[in-house]
Structures are given as C-alpha cells and as structure tokens.
Motif scaffolding. Structure first.
Motif, mmCIF file in Angstrom:
data_model
loop_
_atom_site.group_PDB
_atom_site.id
_atom_site.type_symbol
_atom_site.label_atom_id
_atom_site.label_comp_id
_atom_site.label_asym_id
_atom_site.label_seq_id
_atom_site.Cartn_x
_atom_site.Cartn_y
_atom_site.Cartn_z
ATOM 1 N N GLN A 58 2.982 -2.023 3.206
ATOM 2 C CA GLN A 58 3.011 -1.403 4.526
ATOM 3 C C GLN A 58 1.706 -1.626 5.284
ATOM 4 O OE1 GLN A 58 5.658 -0.147 6.064
ATOM 5 N NE2 GLN A 58 6.792 -0.763 4.234
ATOM 6 N N SER A 98 11.591 -2.930 3.543
ATOM 7 C CA SER A 98 11.422 -2.425 2.182
ATOM 8 C C SER A 98 11.438 -3.560 1.158
ATOM 9 C CB SER A 98 12.533 -1.429 1.857
ATOM 10 O OG SER A 98 12.460 -1.017 0.509
ATOM 11 N N LEU A 144 1.997 -5.006 6.742
ATOM 12 C CA LEU A 144 2.906 -5.017 7.897
ATOM 13 C C LEU A 144 2.236 -4.450 9.142
ATOM 14 C CD1 LEU A 144 6.357 -3.928 6.384
ATOM 15 C CD2 LEU A 144 5.508 -6.239 6.839
ATOM 16 N N GLU A 145 1.339 -3.477 8.952
ATOM 17 C CA GLU A 145 0.611 -2.922 10.092
ATOM 18 C C GLU A 145 -0.224 -3.998 10.776
ATOM 19 O OE1 GLU A 145 0.533 0.117 11.573
ATOM 20 O OE2 GLU A 145 2.258 0.640 10.334
ATOM 21 N N PRO A 160 11.459 -0.092 9.441
ATOM 22 C CA PRO A 160 10.769 -0.322 8.163
ATOM 23 C C PRO A 160 11.333 -1.541 7.445
ATOM 24 C CG PRO A 160 12.318 1.495 7.966
ATOM 25 C CD PRO A 160 12.284 1.127 9.423
ATOM 26 N N GLN A 171 2.025 -6.475 13.212
ATOM 27 C CA GLN A 171 2.921 -5.859 14.189
ATOM 28 C C GLN A 171 3.247 -6.800 15.351
ATOM 29 O OE1 GLN A 171 2.504 -1.812 15.493
ATOM 30 N NE2 GLN A 171 1.317 -1.243 13.681
ATOM 31 N N ALA A 190 4.361 -0.254 -2.511
ATOM 32 C CA ALA A 190 4.830 -0.048 -1.138
ATOM 33 C C ALA A 190 3.678 0.172 -0.168
ATOM 34 C CB ALA A 190 5.800 1.134 -1.094
ATOM 35 N N ALA A 191 2.642 0.890 -0.580
ATOM 36 C CA ALA A 191 1.520 1.189 0.318
ATOM 37 C C ALA A 191 0.779 -0.081 0.717
ATOM 38 C CB ALA A 191 0.565 2.179 -0.350
#
Length: 343
Positions: free
Chosen positions: A311, A293, A314-315, A291, A318, A307-308
C-alpha cells in the motif's frame, strides 16, 4: 428553372467577395483533409467534430446510464468528418462559380444559373458524373470544371486513405486488448497466468506484449482521436484492458518478493505513453482510486510482500493509477471492472 429566394437575392451584392470566401473554404477543407489523412492527426475541423460527438455521446450515456451508446462514437466521428469535408468543398466551389454573374449557364438556352442551380452543377461535377444541363460559360472558368471534378475524385481517394488506417488501427487495438484479457481478466489473474502458465514466466508474458504495446503507443501518439474509439465489449476495449494491465504491472513491480520481472519497465513505458496521449484529449478525473489487493495471489501460494508495504508503494504511484482509471471510467467502465470486484 428555379428562382432565387429573398436570401439568395440579398447575396447578389456580395458576389465579388463570395469567390474569396469559396476559395478560403476549399483551402480550409483541403488542409484539414491532408492533416487528418496523411498525418493521421487532427485538423481544426476534424478536432471540433471529434470533440463534439464525444461530448454528445458522453452526455447521452450519463442521461440514459448506458455505456453502450459510446460504442457508436467511431461511426459518428468518421461520418461527421467525411460529410463536413464534402459539404465545405461543395459550398466552396459553389461560391466560387457563383462569384460572378453568368459564369454558369443552362446549356439549352444560355440563361444564367441561380445559386441553387450552381450548387447542382457543382455537386454533379464533384461526384464526377459529368456536366449535366449546365456548363461554365467562359473558357477560363471551363478549365476550372475538370479541376473541380478532380477535387471530388481527390476527396473520395483521401477519404479511403483516412478510413483504411483507422480500420486497421481499431483491429489491432482489439487484438491487443483481447490478448491482455485472455492472459487474465483481473490484475491478479494476469500475474498468476504469467507465473504459472507461461513457459517463460511473467517476464515471457510481458515480452510477448511489449511489441504490440509499442505499436499501440505509436498509433495513439500520431492519432489522438483513437482514444475516443470505444468498444461495446469489455474484452476488446483497450481503455479497460490497459487499466487491468497497468494494475498488474504494479503488482509485479512492488508486490512480488522475488522482485520485478524483466521487460516490465518496457511495457510500463508503453502504458505511460498511452496515458500521456490520452490526457492530450481527455481531462483528469477526481474519483477515489479503488484498493488493489495481493490476497488472491497469497491464497495461490505466491510469495508476496505484506499489505502495508504494498500500500505504501501504491501511494507513490497514485498519478500512474489515476491515468489507468481515468482511461477506464472515461470509456464508461466502473472502477470495479478493473479490479474484478464488480463481476
């Protein structure tokens, strides 16, 4: 005078073909040397040596659980390459001079030289030390003797040509890595340094790095073996520091509410170029990505996205992140070393 062993005696019947074999070895060594030295690339022999030493040290690292052994790879790669060039050249000339009987004789009594005597004659000639106790008997083959000596001088010269840019490239790699590390040993620390400490902000920090990264990208595209040059210390190993920088770029691109800074895409292009050349010599990994942060930035008062949302970004990244962590973990660094959670 030495005598031939049974193996050398058995080779007598093959003498007419050994000249062709020797010439082939000389041309193969020359082609590999020129490809590696002039193009800073990888000839077929050089590639085999690089892959072999890298696999061997990786196996030793896994067996002993000590990544420090990887730092020896540049030495073994360079030594293996030069020794292979010299041995092939030596063997090629030896077979060439031994391809016919009585081509090389002892100066004192004109007795024909054995295979081992011929190898001694060739070694003495290639190292440009002179002719010693042996010489080529016929005038045509005597003309090849200075050519062999020139070949030895040529080999030494191009070995230096091969070593000089390697030493320069390794120094530049360490400098760039140290600059990234000094800006921040973790992705979050790098972004904070740009936002709080650089006179021109995060964009200024990226601008300072962009030129160095372009040169680093160009070096690795033309000399793929540089990706197998590992360092003992984290702060000067580009495999680790480029991973830290790449994660910092993702934070700057997707994590800041003010939007990505200028020069970010130029720096990212260079990092992606380095990942591309890395995968030319390394395989993709399968370990899960750790992760990343934004909390350290939020605690310092930086205006970051939730944060959502981060993330989700970031998906989508990859593949880029996989390249970053493959570089770091292939060099023996744990993924936690990139995020700083393992310190």
């Amino acid at each position: 005078m030495s005598t031939d062993t049974s193996l050398f005696t058995a080779l007598e019947a093959l003498r007419p073909w050994l000249g062709l074999a020797g010439l082939g070895l000389l041309l193969f060594a020359l082609l590999d040397l020129l490809t590696t030295s002039l193009q800073m690339g990888e000839g077929p022999l050089t590639r085999a040596i690089y892959r072999g030493t890298t696999r061997l040290l990786h196996a030793l690292r896994r067996r002993r659980d000590r990544r420090e052994v990887l730092a020896w790879n540049p030495i073994w790669m360079v030594m293996g390459t030069f020794i292979s060039w010299f041995v092939l050249t030596w063997l090629g000339w030896t077979l060439l001079f031994w391809s016919q009987a009585d081509l090389v004789t002892w100066a004192e009594d004109e007795q024909p030289a054995s295979l081992t005597d011929t190898a001694y004659f060739v070694g003495y000639t290639l190292t440009t030390l002179g002719l010693g106790d042996l010489h080529a008997k016929t005038s045509g083959w005597r003309l090849l003797t200075p050519l062999a000596a020139l070949n030895g001088f040529f080999l030494l010269t191009f070995a230096i040509t091969f070593l000089t840019p390697i030493a320069s490239s390794r120094s530049e790699r360490r400098q760039v890595s140290l600059r990234i590390f000094r800006a921040g040993p973790t992705p979050q620390a790098f972004v904070l340094t740009g936002l709080n400490d650089h006179p021109h902000g995060l964009a200024g920090l990226l601008h300072d790095l962009s030129g160095d990264l372009i040169r680093l990208d160009a070096q690795h595209r033309s000399a793929l073996f540089l990706h197998s040059f590992y360092d003992h210390y984290a702060e000067v190993d580009p495999h680790l520091q480029l991973a830290v920088l790449g994660e910092a770029l993702l934070i700057a691109q997707y994590g800041l509410k003010d939007g990505p800074p200028k020069r970010l895409q130029a720096v990212r292009d260079s990092v992606e170029g380095l990942i591309w050349s890395f995968y030319e010599v390394q395989d993709r990994g399968q370990s899960p990505l750790p992760p990343l942060s934004l909390e350290p930035l939020r605690q310092q008062g930086v205006n970051v996205v939730d944060a959502a949302e981060f993330q989700a970004a970031l998906e989508r990244e990859q593949e880029f992140r996989r390249g970053l962590y493959d570089m770091a973990t292939t060099a023996g660094w744990p993924a936690e070393k990139v995020t700083g959670s393992g310190d």
